[in-house]
Design a protein around this motif. Structure first.
Motif, mmCIF file in Angstrom:
data_model
loop_
_atom_site.group_PDB
_atom_site.id
_atom_site.type_symbol
_atom_site.label_atom_id
_atom_site.label_comp_id
_atom_site.label_asym_id
_atom_site.label_seq_id
_atom_site.Cartn_x
_atom_site.Cartn_y
_atom_site.Cartn_z
ATOM 1 N N MET A 1 50.037 60.688 -1.925
ATOM 2 C CA MET A 1 48.700 60.877 -2.152
ATOM 3 C C MET A 1 47.842 61.355 -0.884
ATOM 4 O O MET A 1 46.827 61.725 -1.144
ATOM 5 C CB MET A 1 48.434 59.436 -2.500
ATOM 6 C CG MET A 1 48.903 58.829 -3.481
ATOM 7 S SD MET A 1 48.612 59.366 -5.049
ATOM 8 C CE MET A 1 50.233 60.200 -5.449
ATOM 9 N N ARG A 2 48.403 61.429 0.045
ATOM 10 C CA ARG A 2 47.604 61.899 1.226
ATOM 11 C C ARG A 2 47.073 63.527 1.142
ATOM 12 O O ARG A 2 47.986 64.086 0.769
ATOM 13 C CB ARG A 2 48.464 61.893 2.514
ATOM 14 C CG ARG A 2 47.651 62.096 3.756
ATOM 15 C CD ARG A 2 48.429 61.781 5.176
ATOM 16 N NE ARG A 2 49.031 60.272 5.246
ATOM 17 C CZ ARG A 2 47.911 59.532 5.729
ATOM 18 N NH1 ARG A 2 46.718 59.816 5.972
ATOM 19 N NH2 ARG A 2 48.526 58.347 5.930
ATOM 20 N N ARG B 1 44.900 64.393 -1.032
ATOM 21 C CA ARG B 1 44.465 64.867 -2.380
ATOM 22 C C ARG B 1 43.303 64.221 -2.925
ATOM 23 O O ARG B 1 42.799 62.968 -2.191
ATOM 24 C CB ARG B 1 45.785 64.434 -3.349
ATOM 25 C CG ARG B 1 46.967 65.030 -3.279
ATOM 26 C CD ARG B 1 48.061 64.135 -3.955
ATOM 27 N NE ARG B 1 47.897 64.667 -5.215
ATOM 28 C CZ ARG B 1 48.744 64.207 -6.302
ATOM 29 N NH1 ARG B 1 49.742 63.371 -5.995
ATOM 30 N NH2 ARG B 1 48.512 64.554 -7.635
ATOM 31 N N THR B 2 42.422 64.798 -3.888
ATOM 32 C CA THR B 2 41.491 64.125 -4.237
ATOM 33 C C THR B 2 41.729 64.173 -5.973
ATOM 34 O O THR B 2 41.963 65.011 -6.541
ATOM 35 C CB THR B 2 40.024 64.833 -4.201
ATOM 36 O OG1 THR B 2 39.654 65.266 -2.512
ATOM 37 C CG2 THR B 2 38.808 64.493 -4.879
ATOM 38 N N LEU B 3 41.610 62.849 -6.603
ATOM 39 C CA LEU B 3 42.091 62.738 -7.819
ATOM 40 C C LEU B 3 40.812 62.535 -8.882
ATOM 41 O O LEU B 3 40.416 61.497 -8.913
ATOM 42 C CB LEU B 3 43.173 61.246 -7.758
ATOM 43 C CG LEU B 3 44.130 61.619 -6.722
ATOM 44 C CD1 LEU B 3 45.068 60.347 -6.685
ATOM 45 C CD2 LEU B 3 45.034 62.664 -6.874
ATOM 46 N N MET C 1 43.341 55.251 3.045
ATOM 47 C CA MET C 1 43.604 56.661 2.538
ATOM 48 C C MET C 1 43.805 56.726 0.945
ATOM 49 O O MET C 1 43.215 57.449 0.390
ATOM 50 C CB MET C 1 44.984 57.024 3.208
ATOM 51 C CG MET C 1 45.611 58.305 2.836
ATOM 52 S SD MET C 1 46.514 58.445 1.161
ATOM 53 C CE MET C 1 47.784 57.401 1.703
ATOM 54 N N PHE C 2 44.479 55.549 0.560
ATOM 55 C CA PHE C 2 44.418 55.535 -1.015
ATOM 56 C C PHE C 2 43.191 55.589 -1.523
ATOM 57 O O PHE C 2 42.772 56.310 -2.554
ATOM 58 C CB PHE C 2 45.259 54.495 -1.207
ATOM 59 C CG PHE C 2 45.264 54.254 -2.907
ATOM 60 C CD1 PHE C 2 46.365 55.335 -3.685
ATOM 61 C CD2 PHE C 2 44.749 53.419 -3.454
ATOM 62 C CE1 PHE C 2 46.163 55.171 -5.200
ATOM 63 C CE2 PHE C 2 44.675 53.160 -4.799
ATOM 64 C CZ PHE C 2 45.380 53.992 -5.634
ATOM 65 N N THR D 1 40.200 56.470 -0.809
ATOM 66 C CA THR D 1 39.429 57.591 -0.276
ATOM 67 C C THR D 1 39.885 58.680 -1.207
ATOM 68 O O THR D 1 39.207 59.749 -1.133
ATOM 69 C CB THR D 1 39.265 57.850 1.026
ATOM 70 O OG1 THR D 1 40.500 58.050 1.619
ATOM 71 C CG2 THR D 1 38.398 56.785 1.622
ATOM 72 N N ARG D 2 41.041 58.762 -2.108
ATOM 73 C CA ARG D 2 41.559 59.671 -2.816
ATOM 74 C C ARG D 2 40.709 59.673 -4.428
ATOM 75 O O ARG D 2 40.833 60.625 -5.049
ATOM 76 C CB ARG D 2 42.957 59.507 -3.402
ATOM 77 C CG ARG D 2 44.053 59.348 -2.177
ATOM 78 C CD ARG D 2 43.913 60.553 -1.232
ATOM 79 N NE ARG D 2 43.207 60.242 -0.271
ATOM 80 C CZ ARG D 2 42.684 60.895 0.798
ATOM 81 N NH1 ARG D 2 42.512 62.287 0.416
ATOM 82 N NH2 ARG D 2 41.586 60.866 1.782
ATOM 83 N N GLY E 1 38.433 60.309 -7.078
ATOM 84 C CA GLY E 1 37.395 61.481 -7.327
ATOM 85 C C GLY E 1 36.528 61.138 -8.582
ATOM 86 O O GLY E 1 36.545 60.025 -9.204
ATOM 87 N N SER F 1 37.628 58.944 -12.433
ATOM 88 C CA SER F 1 38.672 58.611 -12.213
ATOM 89 C C SER F 1 38.571 56.772 -12.166
ATOM 90 O O SER F 1 37.504 56.169 -11.943
ATOM 91 C CB SER F 1 39.279 58.735 -10.922
ATOM 92 O OG SER F 1 39.658 60.107 -11.153
#
Length: 330
Positions: free
Chosen positions: A226-227, A229-231, A251-252, A254-255, A257, A260
């Motif tokens: 997942m690091r 990426r913007t989901l 980290m997770f 802040t993915r 987007g 979502s």
């Protein structure tokens, strides 16, 4: 009655005539519904044919009658019942809630199987996922945290509320031992992700699931992937989150987007990290607990919907950890 006297309880004998369908559900071999009723309600229940007899003091028989009446309505409404249903009905009665609101909130249907909440907390969890952007489901194994989240994700994909579903877990054992497993990286982490695949196969036909995965519409991957990426436009589930470090949790999260939804599940009593390593799931509530758009739903042993022994095992370990002071606090 004299002032201050304790009211005497009357012995009551109550007989209910029930339908064949209800009798079959109550007497189901292996389900243990009657055993659960006897254990939870503290009165004698005897089922013979279509007659259910309740014996005990008046208060307990009245409580048992209320539960049985609710169970009868559930069965006649087309719902399957089990031992866990008894606890759900009791909780609903205690909270003046309508148990049908719980069981009739069908999240997903597949091949005649209906996936719906089975406890009041599960219903609250489902409602939180629908209404919030980020939802944490925290509690013991067997409470339906991941399964319900995945059903909601598949439903959202089917209804085109999102464009893809992403399921991830930390592979905490993926240190030195991972290199000794055969195959490429995906093959090495497959054992850690297998429970997620098993749940997906329970909700989708194999051909349809394979097509979704080939197109990347459904992705199952370890957390490390997942690091960076913007989901966007995604329904993202992080399972076994108790095994994330605080840095991994940040980290997770802040993915996230646009468009979502995120669900994070975990059990803080089953942390596999080294004792000196803080758990991101324990720390995150202190940091994000007051932020709008983020919900925390706590499950307990009473929400366990597996074999009744699992509920007792979960509670016994919780009590032992509290008594010995060995529960994780970071």
């Amino acid at each position: 009655m004299k002032s201050g006297a304790v009211p005497r309880l009357r012995a009551v004998h109550d007989v209910l005539d029930i339908s064949n369908e209800v009798a079959a559900e109550l007497a189901g071999i292996g389900d243990g519904v009657l055993d659960s009723l006897r254990e939870r309600l503290g009165c004698t229940l005897l089922l013979r044919g279509n007659r259910l007899t309740l014996d005990g003091d008046d208060e307990k028989v009245a409580a048992a009658r209320a539960v049985v009446d609710e169970l009868v309505e559930l069965v006649e409404g087309g719902h399957d019942i089990g031992p866990d249903t008894v606890g759900a009905v009791l909780a609903a009665l205690d909270q003046a809630a309508d148990i049908r609101d719980v069981f009739e909130d069908v999240v997903w249907r597949h091949r005649g199987k209906k996936i719906a909440p089975k406890t009041i907390t599960q219903k609250r969890y489902v409602d939180a996922i629908r209404s919030q952007t980020v939802t944490f489901g925290i509690g013991p194994a067997g409470t339906g945290k991941t399964y319900l989240a995945m059903a909601l994700a598949v439903a959202a994909l089917s209804e085109r509320q999102v464009g893809r579903v992403i399921l991830t877990r930390p592979a905490v054992e993926a240190g030195e031992r991972l290199g000794f497993l055969p195959g490429d990286m995906l093959a090495k982490v497959d054992p850690y992700l297998r429970p997620l695949f098993d749940a997906l196969y329970d909700m989708l036909d194999a051909d349809r699931l394979a097509a979704f995965m080939d197109r990347g519409t459904i992705e199952v991957a370890p957390l490390a992937f997942m690091r960076g990426r913007t989901l966007n436009d995604s329904f993202i589930i992080l399972d076994e989150a108790q095994n994330t470090s605080p840095e991994q949790m940040q980290m997770f999260l802040t993915r996230l987007g646009f468009g979502s939804k995120v669900v994070i599940t975990g059990d803080v009593t089953q942390i596999d990290l080294p004792r000196e390593q803080a758990s991101g799931l324990i720390q995150v509530r202190e940091i994000l607990g007051d932020i709008d758009g983020i919900a925390f739903v706590e499950f307990s042993h009473q929400d366990v919907v597996r074999h009744k022994l699992v509920q007792r095992i979960v509670e016994a370990y919780r009590e032992h950890a509290e008594a010995t002071g060995t529960q994780r606090r970071r």
